[in-house]
Design a protein around this motif. Structure first.
Motif, mmCIF file in Angstrom:
data_model
loop_
_atom_site.group_PDB
_atom_site.id
_atom_site.type_symbol
_atom_site.label_atom_id
_atom_site.label_comp_id
_atom_site.label_asym_id
_atom_site.label_seq_id
_atom_site.Cartn_x
_atom_site.Cartn_y
_atom_site.Cartn_z
ATOM 1 N N UNK A 153 34.590 50.810 12.888
ATOM 2 C CA UNK A 153 34.878 50.170 14.208
ATOM 3 C C UNK A 153 33.626 49.724 15.609
ATOM 4 N N UNK A 154 33.510 51.120 15.073
ATOM 5 C CA UNK A 154 32.222 51.480 15.817
ATOM 6 C C UNK A 154 31.419 50.584 16.193
ATOM 7 N N UNK A 155 30.792 50.201 14.660
ATOM 8 C CA UNK A 155 29.645 50.161 14.148
ATOM 9 C C UNK A 155 30.041 48.289 14.185
ATOM 10 N N UNK A 156 31.355 47.810 14.240
ATOM 11 C CA UNK A 156 31.523 46.383 14.418
ATOM 12 C C UNK A 156 31.718 45.716 16.145
ATOM 13 N N UNK A 157 32.338 46.907 16.317
ATOM 14 C CA UNK A 157 32.038 46.670 17.991
ATOM 15 C C UNK A 157 30.679 46.290 18.780
ATOM 16 N N UNK A 158 29.385 47.457 18.017
ATOM 17 C CA UNK A 158 28.364 47.678 18.827
ATOM 18 C C UNK A 158 27.464 46.453 18.282
ATOM 19 N N UNK A 159 27.611 45.978 16.963
ATOM 20 C CA UNK A 159 27.045 44.463 16.500
ATOM 21 C C UNK A 159 28.067 43.594 17.515
ATOM 22 N N UNK A 160 29.037 43.722 17.481
ATOM 23 C CA UNK A 160 29.053 42.820 18.523
ATOM 24 C C UNK A 160 28.522 42.381 19.869
#
Length: 246
Positions: A153-160
């Motif tokens: 989830x953190x990876x997804x948000x960092x990508x955004x």
């Protein structure tokens, strides 16, 4: 897999991560937030030098906690090491005991670290542009599926966040926006302002700047003069920064 207790109140931890992410001015702060989210001793964010180049290397752009010098200096290609395998496959990895896993020969461990690690791909518009890694501390319980899901989830948000930050910068500059659109058209790609590594964006802008000057009728001497002016401005900025540090 050994039983492990997940970070206390995962949903509360995630809520705090989201609140902190909105205020985080840089990726280093987000790496620290991600480490807190999964209760990790260290966390690193690795990004590709050039996401569109299959042979591009991935390096650490931000981290929280101590990391071995070999990890900080490493340039990882697809398939190399644990992070490289996550980059190539696009699938997150959970290792509860590195010494007893298939990755034992690939790990770069330092003093003070435990035996468990998790790694998840960072995506922008469906494309894997990097990896986020987290390692537990010595004596800490190993990560479990809950921690892995939180890191994903953190990876997804960092990508955004990576994409939004770059889009804000590009959209704030008409020249940069037109240069990026021209580049994607020339490459027969779609014309969205997709995420690119900042170093690559700088090269694209430099090429566009040269083309604009050439098409406007400026000769080699004028192009060199313009480049010299840019270098002069950079030197003045660097001197000003040194004076502030002193």
């Amino acid at each position: 897999m050994h039983a492990a207790h997940p970070p206390s109140f995962p949903l509360l931890s995630l809520q705090r991560f989201l609140a902190g992410q909105a205020l985080a001015p840089d990726i280093d702060a987000q790496a620290a937030l991600a480490a807190s989210l999964v209760d990790a001793a260290s966390c690193s964010v690795m990004l590709l030098d050039s996401p569109d180049d299959p042979g591009s290397s991935m390096r650490i752009h931000a981290h929280h906690g101590r990391l071995p010098d070999t990890a900080l200096q490493a340039a990882i290609r697809r398939g190399e090491g644990i992070s490289g395998q996550v980059l190539a496959s696009g699938k997150a990895v959970l290792v509860t005991d590195i010494g007893r896993s298939e990755f034992a020969a690939l790990a770069r461990r330092g003093a003070g670290f435990g035996e468990s690690l998790i790694s998840a791909p960072i995506r922008v518009e469906g494309k894997v542009v990097g990896v986020i890694n987290a390692a537990n501390g010595a004596g800490s319980p190993p990560f479990d599926d809950t921690a892995l899901a939180l890191l994903e989830t953190a990876a997804l948000l960092i990508g955004q966040t990576l994409q939004l930050r770059q889009l804000r910068h590009l959209l704030g500059s008409g020249f940069a926006r037109q240069a990026m659109l021209a580049e994607t058209r020339n490459a027969a790609q779609d014309t969205r302002l997709a995420y690119r590594n900042p170093d690559e964006v700088a090269r694209i802008l430099a090429r566009s700047f040269f083309r604009e000057l050439s098409s406007a009728g400026f000769g080699s001497a004028q192009v060199v003069a313009a480049a010299s002016e840019l270098i002069g401005q950079l030197n003045r900025d660097l001197r000003a920064e040194r004076q502030q540090e002193d």
